[in-house]
Design a protein around this motif. Sequence first.
Motif, PDB file in Angstrom:
ATOM      1  N   MET A 115       0.838  -1.186   0.000  1.00 47.57           N
ATOM      2  CA  MET A 115       0.000   0.000   0.000  1.00 47.57           C
ATOM      3  C   MET A 115       0.883   1.250   0.000  1.00 47.57           C
ATOM      4  N   LYS A 116       0.488   2.218  -0.804  1.00 46.86           N
ATOM      5  CA  LYS A 116       1.261   3.455  -0.936  1.00 46.86           C
ATOM      6  C   LYS A 116       1.113   4.316   0.329  1.00 46.86           C
ATOM      7  N   GLU A 117       2.237   4.900   0.759  1.00 47.84           N
ATOM      8  CA  GLU A 117       2.236   5.760   1.945  1.00 47.84           C
ATOM      9  C   GLU A 117       1.404   7.016   1.681  1.00 47.84           C
ATOM     10  N   ASN A 118       0.567   7.368   2.647  1.00 50.16           N
ATOM     11  CA  ASN A 118      -0.250   8.570   2.533  1.00 50.16           C
ATOM     12  C   ASN A 118       0.573   9.750   3.049  1.00 50.16           C
ATOM     13  N   LEU A 119       1.112  10.542   2.130  1.00 46.32           N
ATOM     14  CA  LEU A 119       1.996  11.643   2.505  1.00 46.32           C
ATOM     15  C   LEU A 119       1.254  12.781   3.198  1.00 46.32           C
ATOM     16  N   SER A 120      -0.003  12.981   2.879  1.00 44.79           N
ATOM     17  CA  SER A 120      -0.783  14.016   3.568  1.00 44.79           C
ATOM     18  C   SER A 120      -0.915  13.676   5.044  1.00 44.79           C
ATOM     19  N   LEU A 121      -1.227  12.428   5.328  1.00 40.11           N
ATOM     20  CA  LEU A 121      -1.361  11.985   6.716  1.00 40.11           C
ATOM     21  C   LEU A 121      -0.015  12.065   7.440  1.00 40.11           C
ATOM     22  N   LYS A 122       1.046  11.635   6.769  1.00 41.26           N
ATOM     23  CA  LYS A 122       2.371  11.692   7.379  1.00 41.26           C
ATOM     24  C   LYS A 122       2.784  13.140   7.644  1.00 41.26           C
ATOM     25  N   ALA A 123       2.542  14.040   6.690  1.00 43.81           N
ATOM     26  CA  ALA A 123       2.874  15.455   6.868  1.00 43.81           C
ATOM     27  C   ALA A 123       2.109  16.026   8.061  1.00 43.81           C
ATOM     28  N   PHE A 124       0.848  15.642   8.200  1.00 42.85           N
ATOM     29  CA  PHE A 124       0.030  16.112   9.319  1.00 42.85           C
ATOM     30  C   PHE A 124       0.621  15.658  10.653  1.00 42.85           C
ATOM     31  N   VAL A 125       0.961  14.379  10.751  1.00 41.66           N
ATOM     32  CA  VAL A 125       1.499  13.833  11.996  1.00 41.66           C
ATOM     33  C   VAL A 125       2.842  14.482  12.344  1.00 41.66           C
ATOM     34  N   VAL A 126       3.708  14.627  11.358  1.00 45.18           N
ATOM     35  CA  VAL A 126       5.017  15.249  11.598  1.00 45.18           C
ATOM     36  C   VAL A 126       4.833  16.706  12.040  1.00 45.18           C
ATOM     37  N   LEU A 127       3.917  17.416  11.393  1.00 49.63           N
ATOM     38  CA  LEU A 127       3.652  18.803  11.752  1.00 49.63           C
ATOM     39  C   LEU A 127       3.144  18.912  13.189  1.00 49.63           C
ATOM     40  N   ILE A 128       2.216  18.065  13.569  1.00 49.95           N
ATOM     41  CA  ILE A 128       1.654  18.103  14.930  1.00 49.95           C
ATOM     42  C   ILE A 128       2.730  17.783  15.965  1.00 49.95           C
ATOM     43  N   LYS A 129       3.531  16.770  15.703  1.00 46.16           N
ATOM     44  CA  LYS A 129       4.594  16.410  16.654  1.00 46.16           C
ATOM     45  C   LYS A 129       5.642  17.512  16.768  1.00 46.16           C
ATOM     46  N   ALA A 130       6.022  18.088  15.633  1.00 46.57           N
ATOM     47  CA  ALA A 130       7.006  19.176  15.659  1.00 46.57           C
ATOM     48  C   ALA A 130       6.433  20.388  16.385  1.00 46.57           C
ATOM     49  N   SER A 131       5.174  20.688  16.140  1.00 44.35           N
ATOM     50  CA  SER A 131       4.524  21.814  16.802  1.00 44.35           C
ATOM     51  C   SER A 131       4.504  21.626  18.317  1.00 44.35           C
ATOM     52  N   LYS A 132       4.157  20.441  18.752  1.00 51.92           N
ATOM     53  CA  LYS A 132       4.128  20.147  20.197  1.00 51.92           C
ATOM     54  C   LYS A 132       5.523  20.290  20.799  1.00 51.92           C
ATOM     55  N   ALA A 133       6.533  19.747  20.131  1.00 46.75           N
ATOM     56  CA  ALA A 133       7.909  19.835  20.639  1.00 46.75           C
ATOM     57  C   ALA A 133       8.368  21.294  20.722  1.00 46.75           C
ATOM     58  N   LEU A 134       8.053  22.082  19.695  1.00 49.28           N
ATOM     59  CA  LEU A 134       8.422  23.499  19.693  1.00 49.28           C
ATOM     60  C   LEU A 134       7.702  24.255  20.813  1.00 49.28           C
ATOM     61  N   GLN A 135       6.412  24.007  20.956  1.00 48.19           N
ATOM     62  CA  GLN A 135       5.639  24.672  22.007  1.00 48.19           C
ATOM     63  C   GLN A 135       6.185  24.337  23.387  1.00 48.19           C
ATOM     64  N   ASP A 136       6.472  23.069  23.621  1.00 51.75           N
ATOM     65  CA  ASP A 136       7.008  22.650  24.918  1.00 51.75           C
ATOM     66  C   ASP A 136       8.338  23.345  25.210  1.00 51.75           C
ATOM     67  N   HIS A 137       9.194  23.413  24.201  1.00 54.34           N
ATOM     68  CA  HIS A 137      10.510  24.038  24.372  1.00 54.34           C
ATOM     69  C   HIS A 137      10.380  25.540  24.668  1.00 54.34           C
ATOM     70  N   VAL A 138       9.512  26.200  23.922  1.00 54.52           N
ATOM     71  CA  VAL A 138       9.309  27.639  24.105  1.00 54.52           C
ATOM     72  C   VAL A 138       8.654  27.923  25.459  1.00 54.52           C
ATOM     73  N   MET A 139       7.703  27.091  25.853  1.00 50.02           N
ATOM     74  CA  MET A 139       7.054  27.271  27.154  1.00 50.02           C
ATOM     75  C   MET A 139       8.063  27.121  28.293  1.00 50.02           C
ATOM     76  N   GLU A 140       8.960  26.187  28.142  1.00 50.33           N
ATOM     77  CA  GLU A 140      10.003  25.989  29.157  1.00 50.33           C
ATOM     78  C   GLU A 140      10.910  27.211  29.235  1.00 50.33           C
ATOM     79  N   ASP A 141      11.241  27.781  28.083  1.00 49.99           N
ATOM     80  CA  ASP A 141      12.062  28.985  28.071  1.00 49.99           C
ATOM     81  C   ASP A 141      11.346  30.133  28.774  1.00 49.99           C
ATOM     82  N   ILE A 142      10.072  30.305  28.500  1.00 50.00           N
ATOM     83  CA  ILE A 142       9.295  31.387  29.114  1.00 50.00           C
ATOM     84  C   ILE A 142       9.223  31.210  30.630  1.00 50.00           C
TER      85      ILE A 142
END
Length: 140
Positions: A1-28
Amino acid sequence: MKENLSLKAFVVLIKASKALQDHVMEDIKNYGMKTSEFTILETLYHKGKQTVREISNSVLIKTGSITYVIDRLEEKGMLQREHCQKDRRVVYIDITDEGKNLMDEIFPKHQKVIEELFMDISDEQKQTVIDMLKKVGKRL
């Protein structure tokens, strides 16, 4: 089955967003502030006097919640309320000298933390990310 790149992009974006938010919140937290306090001060620091609605739209905090944070920052002497002379229903929020002095001290440090997160990404790549995310956002 072909990889769904839209779904993968969504998951990577959400995980990266969470990691960035956590890091910035810690800095604040290092500055003895809550994220909501910092984002409101940062908005006023860069944009100047704003209405509660303008701040709410800028920092993505609901108007009801933002009033509480504004009250706390006003008690700390970081901002002040000013009634509009032409329309008494409108109240402007403005950063005080004390708030500006605090942001003069901490914002460059905070900016450096964010810049370090993106230091291995070229300006061209950053612009591509910005353009792509705007395109996704506009679809909504």
